[in-house]
Motif scaffolding. Structure first.
Motif, short mmCIF file in Angstrom:
data_model
loop_
_atom_site.label_atom_id
_atom_site.label_comp_id
_atom_site.label_asym_id
_atom_site.label_seq_id
_atom_site.Cartn_x
_atom_site.Cartn_y
_atom_site.Cartn_z
N ILE A 57 -5.60 -44.78 35.67
CA ILE A 57 -5.45 -45.59 36.88
C ILE A 57 -4.54 -46.90 36.35
O ILE A 57 -5.38 -47.67 35.83
N THR A 58 -3.48 -47.17 36.90
CA THR A 58 -2.90 -48.40 36.77
C THR A 58 -3.47 -49.57 37.74
O THR A 58 -3.39 -49.35 38.91
N VAL A 59 -3.82 -50.66 37.34
CA VAL A 59 -4.44 -51.65 38.09
C VAL A 59 -3.61 -53.20 38.06
O VAL A 59 -2.89 -53.14 36.85
N GLU A 60 -3.37 -53.80 38.98
CA GLU A 60 -2.77 -55.05 38.91
C GLU A 60 -3.46 -56.03 38.48
O GLU A 60 -4.86 -56.13 38.97
N GLU A 61 -3.10 -57.20 37.99
CA GLU A 61 -3.80 -58.16 37.50
C GLU A 61 -4.52 -58.97 38.77
O GLU A 61 -5.75 -59.45 38.76
N GLU A 62 -3.76 -58.90 40.15
CA GLU A 62 -4.50 -59.67 41.17
C GLU A 62 -5.94 -58.96 41.74
O GLU A 62 -6.56 -59.58 42.15
N GLU A 63 -5.63 -57.67 41.48
CA GLU A 63 -6.89 -56.73 41.90
C GLU A 63 -8.18 -57.21 41.16
O GLU A 63 -9.09 -57.01 41.52
N LEU A 64 -7.83 -57.67 39.63
CA LEU A 64 -9.00 -57.98 38.92
C LEU A 64 -9.41 -59.39 39.08
O LEU A 64 -10.38 -59.81 38.92
N ARG A 65 -8.53 -60.09 39.93
CA ARG A 65 -9.04 -61.42 40.25
C ARG A 65 -9.61 -61.58 41.64
O ARG A 65 -10.48 -62.46 41.76
N ASP A 66 -9.29 -60.87 42.57
CA ASP A 66 -9.64 -60.92 43.77
C ASP A 66 -10.75 -60.11 44.64
O ASP A 66 -11.11 -60.31 45.58
N ALA A 67 -11.63 -59.26 43.71
CA ALA A 67 -12.41 -58.19 44.19
C ALA A 67 -13.77 -58.65 43.62
O ALA A 67 -13.79 -59.17 42.39
N THR A 68 -14.73 -58.16 43.86
CA THR A 68 -15.94 -58.04 43.33
C THR A 68 -16.04 -56.88 42.56
O THR A 68 -15.16 -56.01 42.63
N LEU A 69 -16.71 -56.66 41.52
CA LEU A 69 -17.04 -55.40 40.63
C LEU A 69 -17.20 -54.36 41.69
O LEU A 69 -16.29 -53.52 41.35
N GLU A 70 -18.08 -54.20 42.49
CA GLU A 70 -18.13 -53.10 43.41
C GLU A 70 -16.64 -52.72 44.20
O GLU A 70 -16.52 -51.44 44.39
N GLU A 71 -16.12 -53.68 44.72
CA GLU A 71 -14.74 -53.39 45.29
C GLU A 71 -13.66 -52.97 44.62
O GLU A 71 -12.97 -52.04 44.92
N PHE A 72 -13.63 -53.46 43.34
CA PHE A 72 -12.82 -53.08 42.36
C PHE A 72 -12.94 -51.69 42.04
O PHE A 72 -11.87 -50.86 41.98
N ALA A 73 -14.26 -51.18 41.85
CA ALA A 73 -14.58 -49.85 41.28
C ALA A 73 -14.18 -49.05 42.38
O ALA A 73 -13.67 -47.84 42.40
N ALA A 74 -14.53 -49.41 43.93
CA ALA A 74 -14.29 -48.50 44.91
C ALA A 74 -12.69 -48.34 45.01
O ALA A 74 -12.12 -47.24 45.42
N SER A 75 -11.99 -49.28 44.87
CA SER A 75 -10.34 -49.36 44.86
C SER A 75 -9.93 -48.16 43.77
O SER A 75 -9.26 -47.28 43.90
N VAL A 76 -10.52 -48.33 42.56
CA VAL A 76 -10.15 -47.51 41.65
C VAL A 76 -10.65 -46.20 41.83
O VAL A 76 -9.74 -44.85 41.65
N GLU A 77 -11.73 -45.81 42.49
CA GLU A 77 -12.32 -44.38 42.83
C GLU A 77 -11.38 -43.95 43.95
O GLU A 77 -11.16 -42.88 43.79
N ALA A 78 -11.06 -44.61 44.87
CA ALA A 78 -10.02 -43.98 45.98
C ALA A 78 -8.89 -43.58 45.33
O ALA A 78 -8.23 -42.56 45.82
N ARG A 79 -8.10 -44.27 44.47
CA ARG A 79 -6.96 -43.75 43.78
C ARG A 79 -7.13 -42.42 43.04
O ARG A 79 -6.33 -41.64 42.84
N ARG A 80 -8.43 -42.33 42.31
CA ARG A 80 -8.73 -41.35 41.52
C ARG A 80 -8.89 -40.15 42.47
O ARG A 80 -8.32 -38.91 42.09
#
Length: 83
Positions: A57-80
């Motif tokens: 999964i390609t992630v943007e730097e902004e995603e890594l700055r703006d979310a909690t660990l749980e929110e980021f993981a949920a976003s990656v899971e949704a894309r998977r």
């Protein structure tokens, strides 16, 4: 140890933070903002590359700055699962 259940995305990302980026495991909690874990731009880039390598999964730097660990993981899971 059970090998039948796949690791969750949250587990994989947590492991990347601990193993590759050497963040102390007691600091890696679901509610922690990613910006508190990835304290400089190099860490952000390294994490983006690691997520791509491990999960495809390609992630943007902004995603890594703006979310909690749980929110980021949920976003990656949704894309998977959208694949």
């Amino acid at each position: 140890m059970t090998t039948s259940a796949p690791e969750s995305v949250l587990d994989v990302i947590s492991e990347l933070l601990i193993e590759r980026l050497e963040i102390p495991s007691d600091e890696v909690r679901a509610s922690t903002p990613m910006r508190d874990l990835l304290t400089d731009s190099l860490m952000i880039v390294e994490m983006a590359i690691a997520v791509h390598d491990m999960l495809g999964i390609t992630v943007e730097e902004e995603e890594l700055r703006d979310a909690t660990l749980e929110e980021f993981a949920a976003s990656v899971e949704a894309r998977r699962t959208d694949r």
